[in-house]
Design an enzyme around this catalytic site. Structure first.
Site, PDB file in Angstrom:
ATOM      1  N   TYR A  72       0.838  -1.211   0.000  1.00  0.00           N
ATOM      2  CA  TYR A  72       0.000   0.000   0.000  1.00  0.00           C
ATOM      3  C   TYR A  72       0.870   1.257   0.000  1.00  0.00           C
ATOM      4  O   TYR A  72       0.624   2.204  -0.724  1.00  0.00           O
ATOM      5  CB  TYR A  72      -0.910  -0.025   1.230  1.00  0.00           C
ATOM      6  CG  TYR A  72      -2.010   1.031   1.203  1.00  0.00           C
ATOM      7  CD1 TYR A  72      -3.271   0.707   0.719  1.00  0.00           C
ATOM      8  CD2 TYR A  72      -1.771   2.321   1.659  1.00  0.00           C
ATOM      9  CE1 TYR A  72      -4.280   1.662   0.691  1.00  0.00           C
ATOM     10  CE2 TYR A  72      -2.772   3.279   1.631  1.00  0.00           C
ATOM     11  CZ  TYR A  72      -4.024   2.945   1.151  1.00  0.00           C
ATOM     12  OH  TYR A  72      -5.020   3.882   1.122  1.00  0.00           O
ATOM     13  N   PHE A 124      -6.663  19.993 -24.833  1.00  0.00           N
ATOM     14  CA  PHE A 124      -7.286  18.686 -25.051  1.00  0.00           C
ATOM     15  C   PHE A 124      -8.694  18.682 -24.433  1.00  0.00           C
ATOM     16  O   PHE A 124      -8.974  19.448 -23.516  1.00  0.00           O
ATOM     17  CB  PHE A 124      -6.408  17.609 -24.416  1.00  0.00           C
ATOM     18  CG  PHE A 124      -6.900  16.220 -24.670  1.00  0.00           C
ATOM     19  CD1 PHE A 124      -6.826  15.678 -25.936  1.00  0.00           C
ATOM     20  CD2 PHE A 124      -7.423  15.455 -23.639  1.00  0.00           C
ATOM     21  CE1 PHE A 124      -7.286  14.393 -26.167  1.00  0.00           C
ATOM     22  CE2 PHE A 124      -7.881  14.171 -23.874  1.00  0.00           C
ATOM     23  CZ  PHE A 124      -7.809  13.631 -25.138  1.00  0.00           C
ATOM     24  N   ASP A 125      -9.592  17.830 -24.922  1.00  0.00           N
ATOM     25  CA  ASP A 125     -10.996  17.904 -24.471  1.00  0.00           C
ATOM     26  C   ASP A 125     -11.184  17.715 -22.964  1.00  0.00           C
ATOM     27  O   ASP A 125     -11.937  18.458 -22.336  1.00  0.00           O
ATOM     28  CB  ASP A 125     -11.925  16.987 -25.292  1.00  0.00           C
ATOM     29  CG  ASP A 125     -11.495  15.525 -25.309  1.00  0.00           C
ATOM     30  OD1 ASP A 125     -10.363  15.244 -24.879  1.00  0.00           O
ATOM     31  OD2 ASP A 125     -12.273  14.684 -25.750  1.00  0.00           O
ATOM     32  N   ASP A 215       1.141  19.562 -20.791  1.00  0.00           N
ATOM     33  CA  ASP A 215       0.228  18.436 -20.945  1.00  0.00           C
ATOM     34  C   ASP A 215       0.996  17.430 -21.804  1.00  0.00           C
ATOM     35  O   ASP A 215       1.157  17.614 -23.001  1.00  0.00           O
ATOM     36  CB  ASP A 215      -1.066  18.915 -21.610  1.00  0.00           C
ATOM     37  CG  ASP A 215      -2.085  17.806 -21.744  1.00  0.00           C
ATOM     38  OD1 ASP A 215      -1.762  16.653 -21.385  1.00  0.00           O
ATOM     39  OD2 ASP A 215      -3.203  18.084 -22.215  1.00  0.00           O
ATOM     40  N   ALA A 217       1.121  14.034 -22.712  1.00  0.00           N
ATOM     41  CA  ALA A 217       0.772  12.709 -23.255  1.00  0.00           C
ATOM     42  C   ALA A 217       1.730  12.225 -24.350  1.00  0.00           C
ATOM     43  O   ALA A 217       2.159  11.086 -24.337  1.00  0.00           O
ATOM     44  CB  ALA A 217      -0.659  12.735 -23.772  1.00  0.00           C
ATOM     45  N   LYS A 258      -0.366   6.976 -23.551  1.00  0.00           N
ATOM     46  CA  LYS A 258       0.180   7.342 -24.856  1.00  0.00           C
ATOM     47  C   LYS A 258       1.677   6.994 -24.879  1.00  0.00           C
ATOM     48  O   LYS A 258       2.019   5.835 -25.031  1.00  0.00           O
ATOM     49  CB  LYS A 258      -0.046   8.834 -25.135  1.00  0.00           C
ATOM     50  CG  LYS A 258      -1.454   9.228 -25.575  1.00  0.00           C
ATOM     51  CD  LYS A 258      -2.505   9.023 -24.549  1.00  0.00           C
ATOM     52  CE  LYS A 258      -3.823   9.635 -24.897  1.00  0.00           C
ATOM     53  NZ  LYS A 258      -4.180  10.776 -24.083  1.00  0.00           N
ATOM     54  N   HIS A 450     -19.512  14.025 -26.687  1.00  0.00           N
ATOM     55  CA  HIS A 450     -19.155  13.144 -27.796  1.00  0.00           C
ATOM     56  C   HIS A 450     -19.083  11.667 -27.388  1.00  0.00           C
ATOM     57  O   HIS A 450     -19.320  10.790 -28.213  1.00  0.00           O
ATOM     58  CB  HIS A 450     -17.825  13.575 -28.423  1.00  0.00           C
ATOM     59  CG  HIS A 450     -16.680  13.659 -27.459  1.00  0.00           C
ATOM     60  ND1 HIS A 450     -16.611  14.642 -26.499  1.00  0.00           N
ATOM     61  CD2 HIS A 450     -15.601  12.878 -27.280  1.00  0.00           C
ATOM     62  CE1 HIS A 450     -15.503  14.461 -25.799  1.00  0.00           C
ATOM     63  NE2 HIS A 450     -14.872  13.403 -26.243  1.00  0.00           N
TER      64      HIS A 450
HETATM   65  C1  PLP Z   1      -5.223  11.561 -23.539  1.00  0.00           C
HETATM   66  C2  PLP Z   1      -4.915  12.937 -23.184  1.00  0.00           C
HETATM   67  C3  PLP Z   1      -5.312  13.474 -21.964  1.00  0.00           C
HETATM   68  C4  PLP Z   1      -6.173  12.722 -20.960  1.00  0.00           C
HETATM   69  O1  PLP Z   1      -5.579  11.540 -20.591  1.00  0.00           O
HETATM   70  P1  PLP Z   1      -6.435  10.200 -20.250  1.00  0.00           P
HETATM   71  O2  PLP Z   1      -5.374   9.225 -19.880  1.00  0.00           O
HETATM   72  O3  PLP Z   1      -7.177   9.840 -21.476  1.00  0.00           O
HETATM   73  O4  PLP Z   1      -7.328  10.525 -19.122  1.00  0.00           O
HETATM   74  C5  PLP Z   1      -4.955  14.772 -21.706  1.00  0.00           C
HETATM   75  N1  PLP Z   1      -4.265  15.504 -22.589  1.00  0.00           N
HETATM   76  C6  PLP Z   1      -3.864  15.011 -23.774  1.00  0.00           C
HETATM   77  C7  PLP Z   1      -3.098  15.850 -24.720  1.00  0.00           C
HETATM   78  C8  PLP Z   1      -4.185  13.723 -24.112  1.00  0.00           C
HETATM   79  O5  PLP Z   1      -3.832  13.242 -25.312  1.00  0.00           O
END
Ligand code: PLP
Length: 458
Positions: A72, A124-125, A215, A217, A258, A450
């Protein structure tokens, strides 16, 4: 004769996929309310919905999973992840989270307040969702070149520093949560940000006393483009470039699904101890104790190994060459796509392809459904449905560009699959004049519609 290019790995395990008939697909997509998210994976032959969590892990990642420490608190897997994040990105503090949006939820709970603004490059969304959910505003400062699909600018993810400085001048720094740089810029077509732009944005952030968040990813794909397109860094290794990029970041949110090539996982990187401490409380509330935060030990181990593999040049070259291969085949067929081809996906310019479908009838969604009907290939709409309604007026927001995104999972499909995708889209392209109507919404959620929207054929 020069030897042709080949993948930098061989295959140890396979998974069966199945073709379907056009009649089956017509039935299935109707049952799915014309929302590609609602299809069962068994109803899909080649799945390009996302490159998120859909990659193939390596033998070394699977081996690392067997060594996962499920304690843990204070697990060795946590230490492995901490070391990888420190070595690769240079962050002294980090928190594991179950995925990228969870990292946003935890960090934004500390930093984003009602009435704030968050300037950035095409947020990003989920990032935008987490900003707007807190009654703050995301302001897009991406360069204009990003919105012209034929402009060959090598770094279409860049921030327009004039647009950014205008925002920084307009609002007092207490009202600016941070600046967010999305690496690569997903919404604009998987387009990279240059190191020169990172440095300029960082200088502006410092000048106005505002923090800079990456951000992250697709940070490794971004580094690959820096190496291959920004001459000053041609002789750097990917890992050297990544360290150089992150010198300028105060904070990072990461979806490890990613570029860390795992099926689940994420984290927040911090340089400031005080913000880290505040975020710990939210991490415990929303995710889990600070040394596991929603991840099992085995998953943290796989993530640590994946961060290392994902920042190796040979892997990235294989990855990006495959995406470019698909893009070039589409260009040969005359199909309009976002150029240059991005890192993780090919973005088809739906408005240029389906010229008869009115924008009120969701052009990119219509194209996505046609491609599914043609060959069982599942892409995703990056257009009006994703752009959602204006939070104040509740009117549909019509973005400049309507894309059908074909996201390529990492180390998953071969170039034969790419050939099937290209020919299927060519067949849709050849009958484009006969496609005159699209879809209307019969049900939608108030935010991030979406994923669950239900549509009807017009
Ligand atoms: C995928 C993504 C996110 C969110 O990540 P999740 O693992 O899907 O929750 C945030 N910003 C970018 C640029 C992404 O491609």
């Amino acid at each position: 004769m020069e030897l042709p290019f080949a993948e930098s790995y061989k295959i140890k395990m396979v998974e069966t996929i199945r073709r379907s008939t056009q009649i089956e697909r017509e039935k299935w997509i109707k049952e799915a309310n014309y929302n590609l998210f609602n299809l069962k994976s068994s109803q899909v032959f080649i799945d390009l919905l996302t490159d998120s969590g859909t990659g193939a892990m390596s033998d070394k990642q699977w081996a690392a999973m067997m060594l996962g420490d499920e304690s843990y608190a204070g697990a060795s897997s946590h230490q492995n992840m901490k070391d990888a994040i420190k070595n690769i990105m240079g962050f002294d503090y980090f928190l594991p989270t179950h995925q990228g949006r969870a990292a946003e939820n935890v960090l934004f709970s500390v930093l984003v307040k009602e009435g704030d603004v968050v300037p950035g490059n095409s947020h990003f969304d989920t990032t935008k969702g987490h900003i707007e959910f807190r009654k703050a505003k995301a302001i897009d400062c991406t360069i204009d070149e990003a919105f012209d699909t034929n402009n060959l600018h090598p770094f279409k993810g860049n921030i327009d520093t004039e647009k950014l400085e205008k925002v920084l001048k307009q609002y007092p720094k207490e009202k600016i949560s941070f600046i967010v740089l999305t690496l690569t810029n997903n919404t604009a077509g998987g387009q990279p940000v240059s190191l020169a732009n990172i440095k300029e944005v960082s200088a502006l952030a410092k000048k106005y006393g505002v923090m800079l968040l990456f951000d992250s990813a697709r940070f490794a794909e971004n580094a690959y483009f820096i190496k291959t397109r920004e001459h000053a860094y041609a002789n750097y290794t990917i890992k050297e470039i990544v360290l150089e990029m992150y010198k300028y970041a105060d904070l990072a949110t990461m979806s490890s699904k990613k570029d860390a090539i795992v099926n689940m996982g994420g984290f927040i990187g911090f340089k400031n101890e005080e913000i880290f401490r505040k975020a710990c409380t939210y991490n415990i509330m929303f995710e889990g104790y600070i040394t596991y935060g929603g991840m099992s030990g085995r998953d943290m181990n796989a993530l640590a190994q994946g961060l290392d593999e994902g920042t190796e040049f040979e892997y990235l070259e294989t990855r990006i060459n495959q995406v470019t291969y698909l893009g070039n085949r589409l260009i040969e067929f005359g199909i309009p796509v976002q150029r240059p081809i991005g890192g993780h996906a090919v973005f088809v310019d739906a408005k240029k392809l389906l010229t008869h479908v009115p924008k009120e009838q969701f052009v990119a969604q219509t194209l996505g459904i046609e491609l599914y009907l043609e060959a069982g290939i599942r892409g995703v709409e990056i257009g009006t449905i994703l752009a959602d309604r204006d939070p104040v007026t509740r009117e549909n927001r019509y973005p400049n560009l309507e894309f059908l995104r074909l996201a390529i999972p990492r180390r998953t499909y071969t170039n034969n699959h790419m050939d099937v995708i290209a020919v299927a889209l060519k067949n849709v392209f050849d009958r484009r004049e006969t496609i005159k109507t699209g879809y209307k919404i019969v049900w939608e959620a108030p935010i991030m519609r979406h994923f669950t929207v239900e549509l009807k054929k017009i």
